[in-house]
Design a protein around this motif. Structure first.
Motif, PDB file in Angstrom:
ATOM      1  N   ARG A 182       9.261  26.343  26.945  1.00  9.43           N
ATOM      2  CA  ARG A 182       9.131  27.786  27.216  1.00  9.43           C
ATOM      3  C   ARG A 182       7.967  28.500  27.413  1.00  9.43           C
ATOM      4  O   ARG A 182       7.821  29.282  28.054  1.00  9.43           O
ATOM      5  CB  ARG A 182       9.822  28.237  25.983  1.00  9.43           C
ATOM      6  CG  ARG A 182      10.374  29.776  25.931  1.00  9.43           C
ATOM      7  CD  ARG A 182      11.008  30.083  24.587  1.00  9.43           C
ATOM      8  NE  ARG A 182      11.298  31.626  24.789  1.00  9.43           N
ATOM      9  CZ  ARG A 182      10.790  32.452  24.272  1.00  9.43           C
ATOM     10  NH1 ARG A 182       9.370  32.081  23.736  1.00  9.43           N
ATOM     11  NH2 ARG A 182      11.095  33.925  24.257  1.00  9.43           N
ATOM     12  N   GLU A 183       6.866  27.752  26.849  1.00  8.00           N
ATOM     13  CA  GLU A 183       5.434  28.444  26.964  1.00  8.00           C
ATOM     14  C   GLU A 183       4.470  27.347  26.580  1.00  8.00           C
ATOM     15  O   GLU A 183       4.713  26.317  26.110  1.00  8.00           O
ATOM     16  CB  GLU A 183       5.243  29.288  25.620  1.00  8.00           C
ATOM     17  CG  GLU A 183       5.501  28.674  24.173  1.00  8.00           C
ATOM     18  CD  GLU A 183       5.276  29.906  23.248  1.00  8.00           C
ATOM     19  OE1 GLU A 183       5.175  29.686  22.015  1.00  8.00           O
ATOM     20  OE2 GLU A 183       5.679  31.107  23.535  1.00  8.00           O
ATOM     21  N   ASP A 184       3.435  27.364  27.500  1.00  5.50           N
ATOM     22  CA  ASP A 184       2.402  26.218  27.320  1.00  5.50           C
ATOM     23  C   ASP A 184       1.366  26.180  26.166  1.00  5.50           C
ATOM     24  O   ASP A 184       0.977  25.040  25.990  1.00  5.50           O
ATOM     25  CB  ASP A 184       1.403  26.512  28.803  1.00  5.50           C
ATOM     26  CG  ASP A 184       2.153  26.258  30.134  1.00  5.50           C
ATOM     27  OD1 ASP A 184       3.218  25.586  30.071  1.00  5.50           O
ATOM     28  OD2 ASP A 184       1.745  26.794  31.002  1.00  5.50           O
ATOM     29  N   GLY A 185       1.585  27.056  25.211  1.00  6.30           N
ATOM     30  CA  GLY A 185       0.820  27.053  24.079  1.00  6.30           C
ATOM     31  C   GLY A 185       1.628  26.146  23.095  1.00  6.30           C
ATOM     32  O   GLY A 185       2.650  25.772  23.114  1.00  6.30           O
ATOM     33  N   GLY A 186       0.777  25.939  22.070  1.00  4.45           N
ATOM     34  CA  GLY A 186       1.571  25.163  20.904  1.00  4.45           C
ATOM     35  C   GLY A 186       1.010  23.658  20.928  1.00  4.45           C
ATOM     36  O   GLY A 186       0.431  23.177  21.800  1.00  4.45           O
ATOM     37  N   GLU A 187       1.586  22.882  19.890  1.00  2.00           N
ATOM     38  CA  GLU A 187       1.132  21.614  19.499  1.00  2.00           C
ATOM     39  C   GLU A 187       2.096  20.720  19.935  1.00  2.00           C
ATOM     40  O   GLU A 187       1.895  19.286  19.770  1.00  2.00           O
ATOM     41  CB  GLU A 187       0.658  21.476  18.484  1.00  2.00           C
ATOM     42  CG  GLU A 187      -0.499  22.405  17.990  1.00  2.00           C
ATOM     43  CD  GLU A 187      -1.171  22.147  16.698  1.00  2.00           C
ATOM     44  OE1 GLU A 187      -0.500  21.097  15.832  1.00  2.00           O
ATOM     45  OE2 GLU A 187      -2.290  22.657  16.361  1.00  2.00           O
ATOM     46  N   ARG A 188       3.559  20.979  20.421  1.00  2.00           N
ATOM     47  CA  ARG A 188       4.504  20.043  20.348  1.00  2.00           C
ATOM     48  C   ARG A 188       5.606  20.533  21.480  1.00  2.00           C
ATOM     49  O   ARG A 188       5.495  21.630  21.899  1.00  2.00           O
ATOM     50  CB  ARG A 188       5.574  20.180  18.992  1.00  2.00           C
ATOM     51  CG  ARG A 188       4.620  19.326  17.906  1.00  2.00           C
ATOM     52  CD  ARG A 188       5.622  19.318  16.727  1.00  2.00           C
ATOM     53  NE  ARG A 188       5.101  18.669  15.705  1.00  2.00           N
ATOM     54  CZ  ARG A 188       4.854  17.278  15.345  1.00  2.00           C
ATOM     55  NH1 ARG A 188       5.468  16.539  16.279  1.00  2.00           N
ATOM     56  NH2 ARG A 188       4.490  16.585  14.410  1.00  2.00           N
ATOM     57  N   PHE A 209      -1.023  14.720  22.009  1.00  2.00           N
ATOM     58  CA  PHE A 209      -1.273  14.326  23.177  1.00  2.00           C
ATOM     59  C   PHE A 209      -0.325  14.583  24.338  1.00  2.00           C
ATOM     60  O   PHE A 209      -0.638  15.008  25.427  1.00  2.00           O
ATOM     61  CB  PHE A 209      -1.265  12.642  23.158  1.00  2.00           C
ATOM     62  CG  PHE A 209      -1.646  11.824  24.537  1.00  2.00           C
ATOM     63  CD1 PHE A 209      -2.973  12.073  24.830  1.00  2.00           C
ATOM     64  CD2 PHE A 209      -0.618  11.254  25.213  1.00  2.00           C
ATOM     65  CE1 PHE A 209      -3.248  11.235  26.382  1.00  2.00           C
ATOM     66  CE2 PHE A 209      -0.954  10.718  26.311  1.00  2.00           C
ATOM     67  CZ  PHE A 209      -2.054  10.612  26.899  1.00  2.00           C
ATOM     68  N   TRP A 210       1.020  14.522  23.976  1.00  2.00           N
ATOM     69  CA  TRP A 210       2.262  14.937  24.643  1.00  2.00           C
ATOM     70  C   TRP A 210       2.268  16.039  25.388  1.00  2.00           C
ATOM     71  O   TRP A 210       2.849  16.352  26.254  1.00  2.00           O
ATOM     72  CB  TRP A 210       3.615  14.213  24.249  1.00  2.00           C
ATOM     73  CG  TRP A 210       3.701  12.967  23.796  1.00  2.00           C
ATOM     74  CD1 TRP A 210       3.282  11.778  24.366  1.00  2.00           C
ATOM     75  CD2 TRP A 210       4.461  12.480  22.554  1.00  2.00           C
ATOM     76  NE1 TRP A 210       3.390  10.717  23.726  1.00  2.00           N
ATOM     77  CE2 TRP A 210       4.241  11.246  22.509  1.00  2.00           C
ATOM     78  CE3 TRP A 210       5.191  13.072  21.448  1.00  2.00           C
ATOM     79  CZ2 TRP A 210       4.791  10.343  21.667  1.00  2.00           C
ATOM     80  CZ3 TRP A 210       5.677  12.233  20.554  1.00  2.00           C
ATOM     81  CH2 TRP A 210       5.314  10.947  20.709  1.00  2.00           C
ATOM     82  N   LYS A 211       1.701  16.935  24.568  1.00  2.00           N
ATOM     83  CA  LYS A 211       1.651  18.406  25.219  1.00  2.00           C
ATOM     84  C   LYS A 211       0.372  18.646  25.809  1.00  2.00           C
ATOM     85  O   LYS A 211       0.462  19.600  26.508  1.00  2.00           O
ATOM     86  CB  LYS A 211       1.883  19.423  23.506  1.00  2.00           C
ATOM     87  CG  LYS A 211       1.544  20.798  23.735  1.00  2.00           C
ATOM     88  CD  LYS A 211       2.850  21.514  24.433  1.00  2.00           C
ATOM     89  CE  LYS A 211       3.083  22.910  24.587  1.00  2.00           C
ATOM     90  NZ  LYS A 211       4.108  23.602  24.781  1.00  2.00           N
TER      91      LYS A 211
END
Length: 487
Positions: A340-346, A316-318
């Motif tokens: 650093r990048e908008d992708g990812g889960e954290r 949720f935070w991401k």
């Protein structure tokens, strides 16, 4: 002679990096609280922790504020204040909440320069004295002599030695007759819950009140979901999405507390029962729940489905502000961060904690060294080395319940921020509901919520309101003179 002078200087320099086991520096000041001038004495110093053979094994750094225009203190409350972590120094509530000085920040809690402290016009010092305590390896507190880490760093170890320290402090301060209160924040909540039981059971020190600020699960294992289960996070998700204007207009335009009443009811009556079916839930019902959770949380329905309806907080935070290029904070989700990048889960870092360290660290170092005059070259541990932490035997919720059952005077108040994503407010309610499953003591519990985060007092309007709630709690928990403690 030059060599001797050099050696002496080096020796004094080395001594500055060793904590004195038992020392006090006293000064005097005054503060205007609610239009009233409050003169006070402040003792800053150290008090030993003793081992089984009365040897000094550690020393705790503390700051004690005592109002000086009071004729006697037998009816004047004393608060013993702890922060959490475990490993957090006492600076957070000391310079943020109840003390007579507060750090200089803006109205929403963000750092501003120059760093420093100012008078706190909302401090509870007008109605209660306060001692801020740093457990071992927090603040300037340290292990000494033959003390061992395993004597301090664990749930029950922490409670045992701190109860002994409090017993000694109350005796030194001559406060045995005073009404006594414990206040703890975050991990400080299992600490003070356990201390209520330990002080009462082993030191025969009975309390009037315990305040749980942003409480953890207190080691409880209730009949329903475990504390911090993702299902209990939905009201917090709704609050945070509301704050960041991510909800549909018909929800966004409502008062927050009105909206949260609806989401809490849905969570208990619909969402939780649906999740009990796990992978066997009917597909139509699953679609309905995914749609409703997305509606309340500001997330997409597909994102909710990707997590089998129960979205973890880290995701949720991401995700909530991903399209805007921001993450949100864990302990206070009003704060935004950038990754650093908008992708990812954290997220890459907790945005709120970086902000808080930015302002609190220079303020506490300036205050204790330059204002209060405690000169040392020891590092003030904002977050100290206390790992590994023995979490076995965490029965702190039950210790608090037992203390309340045996002490009809003992009351409990819970304070939580609606935008706290770590120790979220609805789980705090859930923990409060389940401390005493019999319901026989529910009239001695109270809950207060605030439009801020984990440290709700950093927002200026909530600093005033939350301190006033403490004053009300004192009035409620102070029995009339001569009123017996009996059922």
């Amino acid at each position: 002679m030059l060599l001797l002078m050099s050696f002496t200087a080096l020796n004094l320099h080395a001594q500055d990096r060793v904590l004195p086991a038992d020392t006090t520096i006293t000064s005097f000041d005054e503060v205007m609280i609610k239009g009233q001038n409050v003169p006070y004495q402040v003792d800053v110093g150290t008090q030993p922790v003793y081992g089984e053979e009365d040897e000094i094994i550690a020393s705790l750094f503390y700051t004690y504020y005592k109002r000086t225009d009071v004729d006697n203190d037998e009816e004047r409350p004393i608060f013993i204040s702890f922060n959490g972590g475990p490993g957090a120094g006492s600076l957070w509530m000391h310079l943020g909440y109840t003390g007579p000085k507060k750090l200089i920040i803006d109205d929403e809690g963000y750092p501003i320069q120059p760093y420093g402290v100012e008078d706190n016009p909302h401090s509870i010092l007008d109605v209660a004295d306060i001692v801020f305590v740093n457990p071992v390896n927090t603040g300037l507190s340290r292990i000494l002599n033959e003390g061992k880490r395993e004597q301090f760093f664990g749930v029950q170890e922490d409670i045992t030695y701190l109860a002994q320290w409090i017993d000694n402090f109350v005796s030194r301060a001559e406060r045995w007759r005073s009404p006594k209160y414990l206040i703890g924040e975050s991990y400080g909540t299992p600490r003070v819950s356990g201390l209520a039981g330990q002080l009462q059971g082993s030191h025969w020190m009975f309390l009037n009140g315990v305040i749980l600020v942003s409480p953890t699960g207190l080691g409880m294992d209730p009949e329903g979901p475990t504390p911090r289960a993702s299902v209990l996070k939905l009201p917090y998700y709704a609050a945070t999405a509301w704050y960041h204007e991510q909800l549909p207009p018909e929800l966004q335009n409502r008062e927050l507390t009105d909206l949260l009443d609806e989401v809490e009811e849905y969570t208990v009556e619909e969402f939780l029962p649906a999740l009990t079916y796990g992978g066997f839930i009917d597909e139509d019902r699953k679609s309905e729940v995914a749609s409703q959770v997305a509606y309340y949380s500001g997330l997409s329905e597909q994102f909710v489905r990707n997590y089998n309806l129960a979205v973890p907080a880290s995701a949720f935070w991401k995700e909530l502000l991903r399209d805007e290029g921001h993450t949100i904070g864990r302990l206070d989700s009003r704060y935004k961060g950038i990754d650093r990048e908008d992708g990812g889960e954290r997220y890459d870092y907790p945005a709120e904690y970086s902000s808080w360290k930015h302002s609190f660290t220079p303020a506490i170092n300036h205050y204790i060294r330059d204002v209060l005059g405690f000169k040392t070259e020891l590092q003030y541990y904002v977050s100290g080395p206390v790992r590994p932490w023995n979490r076995d035997g965490n029965t702190t919720g039950e210790m608090l319940r037992g203390a309340m059952a045996e002490n009809p005077y003992l009351n409990v108040m819970v304070q939580s921020g609606y935008f706290d994503g770590a120790t979220d407010y609805f789980t705090a309610k859930y923990v409060m509901w389940n401390i005493d499953p019999s319901g026989k003591m529910k009239d001695r519990f109270s809950f207060e919520g605030y439009e801020s985060g984990h440290m709700m007092y950093l927002r200026r309007p909530d600093l005033e309101t939350s301190n006033e709630h403490i004053r009300e709690f004192i009035r409620k928990s102070a029995p009339e003179n001569g009123a017996p403690a009996r059922y």
